[in-house]
Scaffold this motif. Structure first.
Motif, mmCIF file in Angstrom:
data_model
loop_
_atom_site.group_PDB
_atom_site.id
_atom_site.type_symbol
_atom_site.label_atom_id
_atom_site.label_comp_id
_atom_site.label_asym_id
_atom_site.label_seq_id
_atom_site.Cartn_x
_atom_site.Cartn_y
_atom_site.Cartn_z
ATOM 1 N N VAL A 183 0.845 -1.200 0.000
ATOM 2 C CA VAL A 183 0.000 0.000 0.000
ATOM 3 C C VAL A 183 0.881 1.252 0.000
ATOM 4 N N ILE A 187 -5.041 0.715 -2.050
ATOM 5 C CA ILE A 187 -5.568 -0.505 -1.424
ATOM 6 C C ILE A 187 -6.257 -1.361 -2.480
ATOM 7 N N VAL A 214 -8.397 -8.502 2.651
ATOM 8 C CA VAL A 214 -8.011 -7.404 1.754
ATOM 9 C C VAL A 214 -9.106 -7.182 0.717
#
Length: 161
Positions: free
Chosen positions: A60, A74, A89
């Motif tokens: 990230v 992200i 995630v």
């Protein structure tokens, strides 16, 4: 057949001192065994997820430093492999794409991972973002902290190794 013989032997010789210990310990093993196994499974699952968190945070940060905003970075990590953290995630990226606030989605991510320490650290990231701090620097430091924290705890518990 062996189970029947052992039960017969246990109940017929229940008054001998060796068998009293077995008879007293057996209920604890029967009732506590599955509970302890499930707890151990949950702990191992959280540890496996926490092992992948620093790699995710570094990815990230690398995306943010390359010019992407935090939400896009992200979402950009979805193609990477994080073993048991992949599902969390994906949930985080989906929540952000649905328009859920970044702060709320990050707290949900920490709750899904299940680590109290990660939840505490991500609250700091949220506060830094609200104040206007450099979130990428904080995330990089957080990644390094998560990497070194187990080693430091091990060294504190075992000073002579």
């Amino acid at each position: 057949m062996g189970v029947i013989f052992s039960l017969y032997y246990t109940f017929t010789n229940i008054t001998s001192p060796q068998n009293i210990n077995i008879v007293l310990a057996l209920p604890f093993l029967i009732f506590l065994g599955p509970y302890l196994a499930m707890e151990l499974y949950g702990i191992k699952k959280v540890e496996a997820k926490m092992a992948a968190v620093p790699r995710f945070l570094r990815d990230v940060v690398d995306n943010v430093e390359s010019g992407m905003d935090l939400v896009s970075s992200i979402k950009g990590t979805l193609g990477n492999e994080y073993s048991s953290l992949n599902e969390d995630v994906r949930k985080l990226a989906n929540q952000l794409s649905w328009g859920i606030e970044f702060d709320k989605a990050l707290i949900n991510f920490a709750n899904n991972v299940g680590s109290y320490n990660l939840r505490r650290d991500l609250y700091l990231v949220i506060e830094a973002r609200r104040v206007g701090g450099h979130v990428e620097q904080i995330l990089r430091e957080l990644s390094e902290k998560i990497n070194t924290e187990p080693k430091l705890i091990f060294d504190m518990k075992n000073p002579f190794i």
